[in-house]
Design a protein around this motif. Structure first.
Motif, PDB file in Angstrom:
ATOM      1  N   UNK A  60       0.577  -1.527   0.097  1.00 54.56           N
ATOM      2  CA  UNK A  60       0.325  -0.114   0.007  1.00 54.56           C
ATOM      3  C   UNK A  60       0.727   1.505  -0.025  1.00 54.56           C
ATOM      4  N   UNK A  61       2.017   0.940   1.033  1.00 54.97           N
ATOM      5  CA  UNK A  61       2.977   2.257   0.946  1.00 54.97           C
ATOM      6  C   UNK A  61       3.692   2.603  -0.532  1.00 54.97           C
ATOM      7  N   UNK A  62       3.766   1.698  -1.760  1.00 52.82           N
ATOM      8  CA  UNK A  62       4.225   1.949  -2.746  1.00 52.82           C
ATOM      9  C   UNK A  62       2.986   2.501  -3.906  1.00 52.82           C
ATOM     10  N   UNK A  63       1.913   2.154  -3.612  1.00 54.73           N
ATOM     11  CA  UNK A  63       0.531   2.713  -4.339  1.00 54.73           C
ATOM     12  C   UNK A  63       0.971   4.340  -3.938  1.00 54.73           C
ATOM     13  N   UNK A  64       0.934   4.356  -2.823  1.00 53.49           N
ATOM     14  CA  UNK A  64       0.704   6.085  -2.027  1.00 53.49           C
ATOM     15  C   UNK A  64       1.886   6.895  -2.846  1.00 53.49           C
ATOM     16  N   UNK A  65       3.004   6.076  -2.561  1.00 52.16           N
ATOM     17  CA  UNK A  65       4.289   6.448  -3.200  1.00 52.16           C
ATOM     18  C   UNK A  65       3.644   6.765  -4.560  1.00 52.16           C
ATOM     19  N   UNK A  66       3.282   6.208  -5.129  1.00 54.03           N
ATOM     20  CA  UNK A  66       3.709   6.526  -6.846  1.00 54.03           C
ATOM     21  C   UNK A  66       2.397   7.439  -7.262  1.00 54.03           C
ATOM     22  N   UNK A  67       1.473   7.252  -6.409  1.00 50.29           N
ATOM     23  CA  UNK A  67       0.309   8.710  -6.701  1.00 50.29           C
ATOM     24  C   UNK A  67       1.006   9.190  -6.441  1.00 50.29           C
ATOM     25  N   UNK A  68       1.729   9.844  -5.649  1.00 48.37           N
ATOM     26  CA  UNK A  68       1.934  11.256  -5.151  1.00 48.37           C
ATOM     27  C   UNK A  68       3.029  11.461  -6.563  1.00 48.37           C
ATOM     28  N   UNK A  69       3.922  10.614  -6.828  1.00 47.66           N
ATOM     29  CA  UNK A  69       5.058  10.850  -7.963  1.00 47.66           C
ATOM     30  C   UNK A  69       4.159  11.413  -8.956  1.00 47.66           C
ATOM     31  N   UNK A  70       2.963  10.500  -9.440  1.00 46.46           N
ATOM     32  CA  UNK A  70       2.597  10.673 -10.572  1.00 46.46           C
ATOM     33  C   UNK A  70       1.541  11.816 -10.560  1.00 46.46           C
ATOM     34  N   UNK A  71       1.383  12.503  -9.584  1.00 45.58           N
ATOM     35  CA  UNK A  71       0.700  13.896  -9.077  1.00 45.58           C
ATOM     36  C   UNK A  71       1.436  14.969  -8.998  1.00 45.58           C
ATOM     37  N   UNK A  72       2.695  14.683  -8.791  1.00 43.27           N
ATOM     38  CA  UNK A  72       3.439  15.784  -8.818  1.00 43.27           C
ATOM     39  C   UNK A  72       4.361  16.229  -9.936  1.00 43.27           C
ATOM     40  N   UNK A  73       4.269  14.931 -10.902  1.00 44.54           N
ATOM     41  CA  UNK A  73       4.942  15.463 -12.685  1.00 44.54           C
ATOM     42  C   UNK A  73       3.627  15.522 -13.376  1.00 44.54           C
ATOM     43  N   UNK A  74       2.288  16.097 -12.972  1.00 47.56           N
ATOM     44  CA  UNK A  74       0.976  16.445 -13.284  1.00 47.56           C
ATOM     45  C   UNK A  74       0.292  15.466 -14.711  1.00 47.56           C
ATOM     46  N   UNK A  75       0.359  14.094 -14.209  1.00 46.15           N
ATOM     47  CA  UNK A  75       0.275  13.410 -14.926  1.00 46.15           C
ATOM     48  C   UNK A  75      -1.310  12.739 -14.891  1.00 46.15           C
ATOM     49  N   UNK A  76      -1.778  12.672 -13.252  1.00 46.96           N
ATOM     50  CA  UNK A  76      -3.174  12.905 -12.326  1.00 46.96           C
ATOM     51  C   UNK A  76      -2.918  13.666 -11.617  1.00 46.96           C
ATOM     52  N   UNK A  77      -4.633  13.728 -11.583  1.00 50.40           N
ATOM     53  CA  UNK A  77      -4.064  15.292  -9.895  1.00 50.40           C
ATOM     54  C   UNK A  77      -5.155  14.554  -8.771  1.00 50.40           C
ATOM     55  N   UNK A  78      -4.546  15.127  -7.234  1.00 45.88           N
ATOM     56  CA  UNK A  78      -5.023  14.415  -6.199  1.00 45.88           C
ATOM     57  C   UNK A  78      -5.872  15.806  -6.055  1.00 45.88           C
ATOM     58  N   UNK A  79      -6.687  15.317  -5.471  1.00 44.17           N
ATOM     59  CA  UNK A  79      -8.073  15.829  -4.576  1.00 44.17           C
ATOM     60  C   UNK A  79      -8.019  15.843  -3.281  1.00 44.17           C
ATOM     61  N   UNK A  80      -7.739  16.957  -2.215  1.00 46.49           N
ATOM     62  CA  UNK A  80      -7.878  17.100  -1.055  1.00 46.49           C
ATOM     63  C   UNK A  80      -8.868  17.627  -0.428  1.00 46.49           C
ATOM     64  N   UNK A  81     -10.285  16.441  -0.103  1.00 45.41           N
ATOM     65  CA  UNK A  81     -10.983  16.988  -0.023  1.00 45.41           C
ATOM     66  C   UNK A  81     -10.554  17.090   2.034  1.00 45.41           C
ATOM     67  N   UNK A  82     -11.027  17.996   2.432  1.00 46.88           N
ATOM     68  CA  UNK A  82     -11.240  18.609   4.339  1.00 46.88           C
ATOM     69  C   UNK A  82     -11.777  17.032   4.516  1.00 46.88           C
ATOM     70  N   UNK A  83     -10.984  17.074   5.560  1.00 50.78           N
ATOM     71  CA  UNK A  83     -11.406  15.270   6.308  1.00 50.78           C
ATOM     72  C   UNK A  83     -11.129  14.652   5.907  1.00 50.78           C
ATOM     73  N   UNK A  84     -11.573  14.364   4.754  1.00 51.40           N
ATOM     74  CA  UNK A  84     -11.120  13.339   4.076  1.00 51.40           C
ATOM     75  C   UNK A  84     -10.125  12.367   3.560  1.00 51.40           C
ATOM     76  N   UNK A  85     -10.605  11.524   2.925  1.00 48.42           N
ATOM     77  CA  UNK A  85      -9.062  10.781   2.200  1.00 48.42           C
ATOM     78  C   UNK A  85      -8.982  11.351   1.347  1.00 48.42           C
ATOM     79  N   UNK A  86      -7.487  10.954   0.152  1.00 50.57           N
ATOM     80  CA  UNK A  86      -7.174  11.805  -0.476  1.00 50.57           C
ATOM     81  C   UNK A  86      -7.963  11.102  -2.019  1.00 50.57           C
ATOM     82  N   UNK A  87      -8.052  11.524  -2.737  1.00 48.96           N
ATOM     83  CA  UNK A  87      -9.182  11.048  -3.760  1.00 48.96           C
ATOM     84  C   UNK A  87      -8.321  11.388  -5.083  1.00 48.96           C
TER      85      UNK A  87
END
Length: 232
Positions: A60-87
């Motif tokens: 799970x940690x690897x999935x999290x890390x790669x999602x963050x990398x893909x988000x920072x690279x602009x290939x996906x969008x990270x949704x930070x909804x207040x008080x909820x899990x990131x989507x």
């Protein structure tokens, strides 16, 4: 639809962002592929459950890390909804999101963006913008309406039946008299109709009124209610 919304703008002093070359690993390819197959906006946990079927040894940690990398690279969008899990979102075009407070689904929402002029006036360069909408989705509204109708039906069916079991013979006689009246009746009229002392009729009228089976629109005048008719 009921909506509550909160508006956030992140202001940061930053230089021009330099594009970096991202190495596309097999893990990242699988993550992007599964994101494309997902309906809606999955969390890392949801993606992990799907990805581990193809990559059993991934964590799970690897999935999290790669999602963050893909988000920072602009290939996906990270949704930070207040008080909820990131989507995460594969759609990169300009759009916003609306969050259902009941089932927690997230949908895309097209709205006009806020003008950056006010930020420019005080010397800020906008690096990002996030608008959050909260509401109740159509499916949850249907469920809420269905529950409300079921509740009303239960009250309509079981309410009079329970009251009917608690009525004594004199109370039922009083209701029958009122049901046959055109308009309102006085306590003395009811007493005469059922051959009962006025004082005893008064006690029965008080009990029926508390149960909502009769009403008193004028002083010492009584009429049967819809609930009273259902009991009969």
């Amino acid at each position: 639809m009921i909506l509550n919304y909160h508006f956030f703008i992140n202001f940061e002093h930053k230089g021009d962002v330099m594009k970096t070359i991202l190495r596309m690993t097999h893990q990242r390819e699988v993550i992007l592929d599964e994101m494309g197959k997902c309906k809606g906006h999955p969390t890392a946990d949801v993606l992990y459950e799907r990805i581990k079927k193809k990559l059993p040894r991934i964590s799970l940690a690897t999935v999290y890390r790669n999602l963050e990398i893909l988000s920072e690279a602009g290939m996906i969008r990270k949704l930070e909804i207040s008080g909820r899990q990131k989507r995460f979102d594969r759609l990169l075009d300009q759009h916003h999101h609306i969050y259902c407070v009941q089932c927690h689904r997230v949908d895309n929402l097209k709205v006009e963006t806020v003008s950056p002029d006010s930020a420019a006036e005080i010397g800020y360069r906008i690096s990002g913008c996030r608008i959050e909408f909260f509401g109740i989705c159509p499916e949850c509204q249907k469920k809420n309406n269905s529950r409300h109708e079921d509740s009303n039906e239960e009250c309509r069916v079981t309410g009079p039946a329970k009251l009917n079991g608690k009525l004594n013979e004199r109370q039922r006689e009083v209701l029958k008299v009122l049901n046959g009246c055109c308009g309102t009746c006085s306590g003395r009229d009811i007493a005469t109709a059922i051959s009962l002392e006025p004082e005893k009729v008064s006690c029965q009228l008080t009990a029926l009124k508390k149960k909502g089976l009769i009403a008193s629109p004028a002083r010492c005048r009584y009429e049967i209610t819809a609930a009273g008719r259902e009991v009969l």
